[in-house]
Motif scaffolding. Structure first.
Motif, PDB file in Angstrom:
ATOM      1  N   LEU A 115     -16.837  -0.980  -0.047  1.00 13.51           N
ATOM      2  CA  LEU A 115     -16.390  -0.665   1.192  1.00 13.51           C
ATOM      3  C   LEU A 115     -17.649  -0.717   2.147  1.00 13.51           C
ATOM      4  O   LEU A 115     -17.591  -1.136   3.273  1.00 13.51           O
ATOM      5  N   PRO A 143      -7.764   0.122  -1.944  1.00 13.17           N
ATOM      6  CA  PRO A 143      -7.426   1.071  -0.883  1.00 13.17           C
ATOM      7  C   PRO A 143      -7.177   0.397   0.305  1.00 13.17           C
ATOM      8  O   PRO A 143      -8.019   0.353   1.374  1.00 13.17           O
ATOM      9  N   GLU A 146      -7.895   2.473   4.063  1.00 13.74           N
ATOM     10  CA  GLU A 146      -9.466   2.243   4.143  1.00 13.74           C
ATOM     11  C   GLU A 146      -9.806   1.206   4.886  1.00 13.74           C
ATOM     12  O   GLU A 146     -10.509   1.103   5.735  1.00 13.74           O
ATOM     13  N   GLU A 287     -12.558   8.132  -5.759  1.00 14.61           N
ATOM     14  CA  GLU A 287     -11.358   8.672  -4.723  1.00 14.61           C
ATOM     15  C   GLU A 287     -10.832   7.527  -3.969  1.00 14.61           C
ATOM     16  O   GLU A 287      -9.691   8.143  -3.563  1.00 14.61           O
ATOM     17  N   HIS A 288     -11.279   6.320  -4.035  1.00 17.35           N
ATOM     18  CA  HIS A 288     -10.597   5.414  -2.937  1.00 17.35           C
ATOM     19  C   HIS A 288      -9.738   4.532  -3.733  1.00 17.35           C
ATOM     20  O   HIS A 288      -8.660   4.017  -3.282  1.00 17.35           O
ATOM     21  N   HIS A 289      -9.880   4.324  -4.994  1.00 15.12           N
ATOM     22  CA  HIS A 289      -9.020   3.372  -5.959  1.00 15.12           C
ATOM     23  C   HIS A 289      -8.054   4.304  -6.891  1.00 15.12           C
ATOM     24  O   HIS A 289      -8.432   5.537  -7.282  1.00 15.12           O
TER      25      HIS A 289
END
Lengths: 376, 376
Positions: A115, A143, A146, A287-289
């Motif tokens: 990201l 994500p 995001e 934590e995003h996936h």
């Protein structure tokens, strides 16, 4: 049972009898009110699954046709940044390269997207971001919220492949800032293969390219879709539209929240089995996936061959998927999409467990673990 | 009878029960041997209908997708000359303009193409000729062998839309010098709408463009089509492939020569009725052009409205077609394609005759004339 192989692959998936029966009726005029009403009602239901109030149209073609429509109408001669962590992310980048200038931000398949690099590209002027929401080739969920936020921050369009998530997992297109999203008929919607639905937000319409393809010209879909009765610009695959309409009726009867909960429970039960077996889940999440809620990818344990594993499972009339491209022989995948439920999952996991043990892998009892999850 | 409207329009056409039933089976793996065998066998039969030994592939999309594939793979940045004497000729020119430089040689709809002007354009360097073989919008059959000869003489590619002729009228792709030809599933083949088949000759392959679209990339179809089992590059519309395969079996059972003879007799019977009624056939033919053998276009007589004519016919559960674009309200069209026969034609002509007389037009007895032709 119909003595047909049970497809527990990440699509196409088993099609309910009601949906298949909808295809048997005689040909109807695709410019008449009956077809128009079925098309409009299907669009109404699909919008709820996309989480959008934007325009939505149905293309007679596969999910890849939908992906190309998204890129070809909005990405021609544009700077495109493609997020890649699996086969379909790669495909999106390839499609992009036929129309614009693509920077592919590649992570290993099944590992998190970068990201920070995306933000750099956006800062540097990228105009479109493409991402696969649910990457079935690696069993990872990317994500979307995001990425949507970043795209908005830098005023880029966010084009999302929701082919294997929409209808089975939560998708909130408008809330997440997705400008264009695509679904395929033969995945979580449990309809036959051959249709793609595409939703287009206002920001995207404002930036539609002047030069567009013909069959995938979204302005033509908009024009025909605005007529009464609702129409498609070219002859639609009528039986598939009628089948998808029936599938949407079944989705409404189940309820979207219940359907999403069922998909999550099914994927969770497969993961529980993997854990009990001592089989490693393939994706590396952060934590995003997240793990995909519609397709679970697992490493084939040492000492077990892909051929033995899937071949043994197939002897029970059940097809699970192997790995694609460089993951051939390294992973196996179980799709839990559409209308399947506890019966199909228990049968599949029992067959896999048998195959693992038959190959000499001392698998623990995955069935009990899965059964507990399925009972909720 | 199934109490469904009888579609006597120039496609989609009524689909035999056997063909519809083929769609009801459970989803099968489109990368497996069963699907591959069905695809290959369908291709085998279609090649005989195209009159070709060239490569042939099936696209999940409408006939327009097939037309675009032909233009997009071979016409990008090329000088294209488009022969136009009806709606689909216009469409071919429009598609061409999205990829190359088009010179449209326009004749009035339903009047002969200008072959002398074509030769001039070819002399001047046109690299591709597009033509609609059977122009249903005007009921005229265009001179494929003559155009093929001219294209070869000047070393141009000849791309032919055979969407409404192949499978119902004689098409000899290789003999006529057609380099690329397209058919749609929902016309003379009597299968459901949603598939296009495209045949590509060696001369065309030699000139395929470097830059091609993605979903309609014919090189991708060739690559997947050469694998064992035979595959499509993207997920195919499986039920439609199975239906088309069944339709091809029925075509083989009837025999191609018998099928073409039946189509000719059906169209001739409609023309005989028109003559007896005193209704004018719409096309102006010459020694190079003929009346279509799959769709008959007739002028609506003075004093009769389109609404009264088609509205009355529809009360009997029969749909015939009106005119398109500037011919709306001026002509009506009867499709005689696919698996329909004497029953459907007699019912349709009886309804039309009734409607004409009801509107005050002193129509002669078209039914007797048609019946004589149908009996042969």
């Amino acid at each position: 049972m119909e003595n047909e192989p049970l497809l527990m692959i990440p699509g196409p998936v088993p099609i309910p009898q009601r949906v298949r029966a909808a295809m048997t009726r005689q040909a109807i005029n695709h410019r008449g009110p009956e077809f128009g009403a079925a098309y409009a009602d299907t669009v109404r239901v699909l919008k709820t699954l996309f989480g959008t109030e934007s325009d939505l149209y149905i293309i007679s073609g596969s999910g890849s046709a939908g992906m190309e429509a998204a890129v070809a109408n909005f990405g021609r001669d544009k700077r495109i940044v493609s997020l890649v962590n699996g086969k379909f992310g790669e495909r999106f980048a390839k499609i992009g390269a036929r129309y614009g200038t693509v920077t592919a931000l590649e992570s290993e398949w099944g590992t998190p997207l970068d990201l920070a690099a995306l933000e750099q590209e956006l800062e540097a002027g990228a105009e479109i971001v493409t991402m696969v929401h649910n990457e079935t080739s690696a069993g990872i969920k990317n994500p979307a919220p995001e990425v949507g936020k970043l795209a908005r921050k830098y005023d880029a369009l966010f084009v999302m492949d929701g082919i294997t998530s929409i209808g089975g997992d939560e998708v909130l297109m408008d809330k997440w800032g997705v400008d264009v999203a695509v679904v395929g008929s033969q995945k979580c919607l449990a309809a036959p293969a051959g249709l793609a639905a595409i939703a287009i937000g206002e920001r995207a319409w404002d930036r539609i390219c002047d030069k567009r393809p013909f069959y995938l010209d979204l302005a033509a879909y908009k024009k025909s879709g605005s007529s009464t009765p609702m129409e498609t610009p070219y002859t639609p695959a009528v039986p598939l539209f009628l089948a998808l309409h029936e599938a949407c009726k079944m989705i409404e009867e189940e309820g979207i929240a219940a359907r999403i909960a069922r998909h999550r429970r099914m994927a969770e039960s497969v993961r529980a089995a993997a854990k009990a077996w001592g089989v490693e889940l393939f994706p590396k999440i952060d934590e995003h996936h997240a793990y995909s809620n519609t397709a679970t990818a697992m490493r084939i344990p040492d000492g077990v061959t892909d051929k033995d594993l899937r071949g043994t499972v197939k002897k029970f009339g059940i097809e699970i998927a192997g790995g694609q491209d460089h993951l051939k022989g390294k992973i196996f995948r179980i799709g839990t999409m559409g209308s399947v439920g506890a019966q199909e999952i228990l049968a599949t996991l029992a067959a896999v467990q048998f195959a693992l043990r038959k190959s000499g892998f001392a698998a623990g009892d995955g069935l009990e673990a899965a059964a507990e999850v399925l009972l909720g």
